[in-house]
Write an enzyme that holds these catalytic residues in place. Structure first.
Site, short mmCIF file in Angstrom:
data_model
loop_
_atom_site.label_atom_id
_atom_site.label_comp_id
_atom_site.label_asym_id
_atom_site.label_seq_id
_atom_site.Cartn_x
_atom_site.Cartn_y
_atom_site.Cartn_z
N CYS A 83 41.80 41.80 39.66
CA CYS A 83 41.64 40.69 38.72
C CYS A 83 42.29 39.51 39.39
CB CYS A 83 42.26 40.97 37.36
SG CYS A 83 41.85 39.63 36.18
N LEU A 84 41.49 38.76 40.12
CA LEU A 84 42.01 37.67 40.94
C LEU A 84 42.77 36.65 40.11
CD1 LEU A 84 40.41 35.93 43.90
CD2 LEU A 84 40.89 34.51 41.91
N TYR A 140 35.68 30.93 35.39
CA TYR A 140 36.79 30.67 34.47
C TYR A 140 36.69 29.31 33.78
CZ TYR A 140 38.46 33.99 38.00
OH TYR A 140 38.56 35.02 38.89
N ASN A 170 35.16 37.97 28.89
CA ASN A 170 35.01 38.69 30.15
C ASN A 170 33.72 39.48 30.25
OD1 ASN A 170 36.31 38.91 32.67
ND2 ASN A 170 36.96 40.99 32.22
N CYS A 201 35.95 35.90 41.66
CA CYS A 201 36.20 36.74 40.49
C CYS A 201 35.49 38.06 40.71
CB CYS A 201 35.67 36.06 39.23
SG CYS A 201 35.75 37.08 37.74
N VAL A 202 36.20 39.18 40.53
CA VAL A 202 35.55 40.48 40.72
C VAL A 202 34.73 40.91 39.51
CG1 VAL A 202 37.10 41.42 42.47
CG2 VAL A 202 37.70 41.61 40.06
N GLN A 203 34.73 40.11 38.45
CA GLN A 203 33.90 40.42 37.29
C GLN A 203 32.57 39.68 37.33
OE1 GLN A 203 33.48 42.58 35.03
NE2 GLN A 203 33.62 41.87 32.92
#
Length: 261
Positions: A83-84, A140, A170, A201-203
């Site tokens: 979670c960067l 974000y 998210n 972002c890894v999401q």
């Protein structure tokens, strides 16, 4: 005589609402299995987080020690905290303190394990490619995106421009079209930049876009997931190569066809 295949156990410390890390990182390493003999299994522990706001990110990060300890019960060979923005919102340089804290937790549990995080992996990937100036895409809200920009710049890399998609939920981040960054990058100011970050972002899905952007822009392109995958391979002492991962995971290999996440 035949021998059983040795699988390398990869531990993933995951926000509870993240569904992309366990998609894109395994996709890259499974693609690698088509060209190299190493095999991988993936094991996750989750931290509660639904909205990408600073209060939830701080509470989630406090839960990371439990996750690292649980994964060490499974004797994984490496752990990746993905979670960067959680790391970067905790203060400048926090990726180092987080790694130290979580590695200490695994050692205290009797199974010392190398721990990396997507924030540190992205910074390291940019530095190792000699990047001095970069433009980035983030899902974000703008204040959190500015924290990410400040964090990267504190590490000695100038951020020429950024695109904040301003998505607080998210799961909505995860629902974005993974090919969208292949067009979104065109909104960035790329004057003098050395690379593009298609997803900090890894999401936010971006894997199919990485090499599409590289071909269209002529610039090395990476994402938090690609950088995290590289660090996983490094900590396993394996060749840092995976089809579809762009320049950071190419190791001289020609670009592949775009990957579908």
């Amino acid at each position: 005589m035949t021998f059983a295949t040795k699988y390398r156990r990869v531990g993933l410390i995951v926000p509870s609402s993240n569904v992309t890390m366990e998609t894109e990182i395994p996709a890259l390493l499974k693609a690698r299995e088509t060209i190299l003999p190493d095999r991988f299994t993936f094991h996750s522990s989750r931290m509660r987080m639904k909205s990408v706001v600073k209060e939830e990110l701080e509470a989630m990060d406090a839960d990371s020690v439990r996750c690292a300890t649980e994964l060490s019960d499974a004797a994984v060979e490496v752990q990746a905290y993905a979670c960067l923005v959680a790391i970067m919102s905790m203060g400048l340089g926090y990726h180092r303190a987080s790694r130290e804290k979580l590695e200490k937790a695994t050692a205290g549990n009797g199974c010392p394990t190398p721990v990396l995080n997507s924030a540190g992996a992205l910074i390291d990937g940019l530095k190792e490619m000699g990047v001095k100036k970069v433009s980035i895409i983030c899902p974000y809200m703008r204040p959190l995106t500015k924290m990410v920009v400040d964090y990267i710049e504190n590490e000695g890399i100038e951020v020429q421009d950024f695109l904040a998609l301003e998505i607080p939920d998210n799961l909505e981040v995860a629902s974005q079209d993974p090919t969208a960054p292949s067009e979104l990058w065109r909104k960035l100011d790329l004057r003098g930049v050395d690379a593009i970050v298609a997803s900090a972002c890894v999401q936010m899905p971006s894997l199919p876009s990485i090499e599409m952007i590289e071909r269209a822009s002529g610039l090395p392109t990476m994402s938090a997931a690609v950088a995290t995958t590289r660090q996983i391979l490094r900590n396993l002492n394996l060749t840092e190569i995976a089809p579809g991962g762009g320049a950071l995971l190419a190791n001289g290999m020609p670009a592949s066809e775009p990957m579908l996440a």
